[in-house]
Design a protein around this motif. Structure first.
Motif, short mmCIF file in Angstrom:
data_model
loop_
_atom_site.label_atom_id
_atom_site.label_comp_id
_atom_site.label_asym_id
_atom_site.label_seq_id
_atom_site.Cartn_x
_atom_site.Cartn_y
_atom_site.Cartn_z
N GLY A 58 0.83 -1.20 0.00
CA GLY A 58 0.00 0.00 0.00
C GLY A 58 0.86 1.25 0.00
O GLY A 58 2.09 1.19 -0.11
N ASN A 59 0.21 2.40 0.15
CA ASN A 59 0.90 3.68 0.10
C ASN A 59 1.32 4.15 1.49
O ASN A 59 0.77 5.09 2.04
N PHE A 60 2.30 3.51 2.03
CA PHE A 60 2.83 3.87 3.33
C PHE A 60 4.33 4.12 3.19
O PHE A 60 4.99 3.54 2.33
N PRO A 61 4.87 4.98 4.06
CA PRO A 61 6.31 5.28 3.97
C PRO A 61 7.16 4.04 4.31
O PRO A 61 6.68 3.08 4.87
N GLY A 62 8.44 4.14 3.96
CA GLY A 62 9.35 3.03 4.16
C GLY A 62 9.57 2.66 5.62
O GLY A 62 10.14 1.61 5.91
N ARG A 63 9.10 3.52 6.54
CA ARG A 63 9.22 3.18 7.96
C ARG A 63 8.40 1.94 8.31
O ARG A 63 8.65 1.29 9.32
N PHE A 64 7.44 1.64 7.46
CA PHE A 64 6.59 0.46 7.67
C PHE A 64 7.17 -0.68 6.83
O PHE A 64 7.31 -0.57 5.61
N SER A 65 7.49 -1.76 7.48
CA SER A 65 8.03 -2.90 6.76
C SER A 65 7.47 -4.18 7.36
O SER A 65 6.90 -4.17 8.46
N GLY A 66 7.65 -5.26 6.65
CA GLY A 66 7.15 -6.52 7.15
C GLY A 66 7.98 -7.66 6.63
O GLY A 66 8.90 -7.48 5.82
N ARG A 67 7.67 -8.82 7.13
CA ARG A 67 8.30 -10.03 6.61
C ARG A 67 7.44 -11.22 6.97
O ARG A 67 6.58 -11.15 7.86
N GLN A 68 7.69 -12.30 6.28
CA GLN A 68 6.96 -13.54 6.55
C GLN A 68 7.97 -14.68 6.67
O GLN A 68 8.94 -14.74 5.92
N PHE A 69 7.71 -15.55 7.59
CA PHE A 69 8.60 -16.67 7.85
C PHE A 69 8.11 -17.92 7.14
O PHE A 69 6.99 -17.96 6.60
N SER A 70 8.94 -18.95 7.13
CA SER A 70 8.60 -20.16 6.39
C SER A 70 7.36 -20.86 6.94
O SER A 70 6.70 -21.61 6.24
N ASN A 71 7.02 -20.60 8.19
CA ASN A 71 5.80 -21.20 8.76
C ASN A 71 4.59 -20.29 8.56
O ASN A 71 3.55 -20.51 9.17
N SER A 72 4.72 -19.28 7.72
CA SER A 72 3.68 -18.32 7.35
C SER A 72 3.42 -17.25 8.40
O SER A 72 2.68 -16.30 8.12
N ARG A 73 4.00 -17.36 9.55
CA ARG A 73 3.86 -16.29 10.54
C ARG A 73 4.47 -15.01 9.97
O ARG A 73 5.40 -15.07 9.17
N SER A 74 3.91 -13.89 10.37
CA SER A 74 4.39 -12.63 9.80
C SER A 74 4.63 -11.61 10.91
O SER A 74 4.02 -11.67 11.99
N GLU A 75 5.53 -10.72 10.65
CA GLU A 75 5.78 -9.59 11.54
C GLU A 75 5.76 -8.31 10.72
O GLU A 75 6.11 -8.31 9.55
N MET A 76 5.32 -7.24 11.37
CA MET A 76 5.47 -5.94 10.75
C MET A 76 6.23 -5.03 11.72
O MET A 76 6.12 -5.18 12.94
N ASN A 77 7.01 -4.17 11.17
CA ASN A 77 7.86 -3.29 11.95
C ASN A 77 7.59 -1.84 11.55
O ASN A 77 7.43 -1.54 10.36
N VAL A 78 7.52 -0.99 12.55
CA VAL A 78 7.42 0.44 12.28
C VAL A 78 8.58 1.11 12.99
O VAL A 78 8.72 0.97 14.21
N SER A 79 9.41 1.78 12.24
CA SER A 79 10.56 2.46 12.84
C SER A 79 10.26 3.95 13.01
O SER A 79 9.34 4.49 12.39
N THR A 80 11.02 4.58 13.87
CA THR A 80 10.90 6.02 14.11
C THR A 80 9.43 6.42 14.24
O THR A 80 8.87 7.18 13.44
N LEU A 81 8.80 5.89 15.24
CA LEU A 81 7.36 6.10 15.43
C LEU A 81 6.98 7.57 15.51
O LEU A 81 7.70 8.39 16.11
N GLU A 82 5.83 7.87 14.90
CA GLU A 82 5.26 9.22 14.96
C GLU A 82 3.89 9.12 15.65
O GLU A 82 3.28 8.05 15.70
N LEU A 83 3.42 10.26 16.14
CA LEU A 83 2.13 10.26 16.82
C LEU A 83 1.03 9.72 15.93
O LEU A 83 0.12 9.01 16.37
N GLY A 84 1.13 10.02 14.63
CA GLY A 84 0.11 9.58 13.68
C GLY A 84 0.10 8.09 13.42
O GLY A 84 -0.80 7.60 12.73
N ASP A 85 1.07 7.38 13.95
CA ASP A 85 1.09 5.92 13.77
C ASP A 85 0.20 5.23 14.80
O ASP A 85 0.01 4.01 14.73
N SER A 86 -0.35 6.00 15.71
CA SER A 86 -1.29 5.41 16.68
C SER A 86 -2.49 4.88 15.91
O SER A 86 -3.16 5.61 15.18
N ALA A 87 -2.76 3.61 16.07
CA ALA A 87 -3.80 2.98 15.26
C ALA A 87 -4.03 1.56 15.74
O ALA A 87 -3.29 1.03 16.58
#
Lengths: 116, 113
Positions: A58-87
């Protein structure tokens, strides 16, 4: 059959910090999507992973990233958090492309992130 | 994906049918109509989807007009637990574009006793 699980359910972070959210899809599901929900912007698609590869973004800045593992579990990471990331961050899983019922996405309860 | 237009809110009496309209006048020939709902503080829940024929499952019925420019989700006997925000989404098939869902504002449905 267990549903989609997300951890943690609630999180409070400070501006500038980074955060990692986790999602465990339904057993057998290989596609995981992430969404952000805020009162102002509603539900917005972040990205989708299938077979450990990002398939859609989607249209989100590069501070938002993710990955998926071989067992399909996924993580998302947000770096340099801003107040607007509250959600509410929602994860959804599905069987994946090619599966007969791949149109059904099952959402988890979400992780509510508050940035102060 | 085509844009959809839904009324922002509607009330419904418990036990009566709830008819939720959705306008998607720019829908393309290969785009499906999906409905999801989100009960307060929960993740969205898939309800039903269709291409051009009417569809029915245990949760609801989907009526798509012949020109496919609009559709109606019908909850046959609304209960208090059906109070939620209902989203109408139009999208191309999964194989073509993956699992991205574009949510609009939805219709906030309040079922009253």
């Amino acid at each position: 059959k267990a549903g989609v699980t997300q951890t943690p359910r609630y999180l409070i972070k400070t501006r500038g910090q980074q955060v990692t959210l986790s999602c465990s899809p339904i057993s057998g599901h290989r596609s995981v999507s992430w969404y952000q929900q805020t009162p102002g912007q509603g539900l917005q698609f972040l990205f989708e992973y299938f077979s450990e590869t990002q398939r859609n973004k989607g249209n989100f800045p590069g501070r938002f990233s993710g990955r998926q593992f071989s067992n399909s579990r996924s993580e998302m990471n947000v770096s340099t958090l801003e107040l607007g990331d509250s959600a509410l961050y929602l994860c959804a899983s599905s069987l994946g492309p090619g599966a007969e019922f791949s149109y059904e996405q099952y959402f988890g309860p979400g992780t509510r992130l508050t940035v102060t | 994906d085509a844009k959809t237009t839904q009324p922002p809110s509607m009330d419904c009496a418990e036990g009566r049918a709830a008819n939720l309209p959705c306008n998607h006048s720019t829908i393309s020939g290969n785009e499906y109509v999906y409905w999801y709902r989100q009960i307060h503080s929960q993740g969205p829940q898939y309800i039903i989807h269709g291409l051009k024929n009417n569809e029915t499952n245990e949760m609801a019925s989907l009526i798509i007009t012949e020109d496919r420019k609009s559709s109606t989700l019908i909850l046959p006997h609304a209960t208090l637990r059906d109070t939620a925000v209902y989203y109408c989404i139009v999208r191309v098939p999964i194989k073509a574009a993956g699992n991205k869902l574009t949510f609009g504002g939805g219709t906030r449905v309040l079922v009253k006793p």
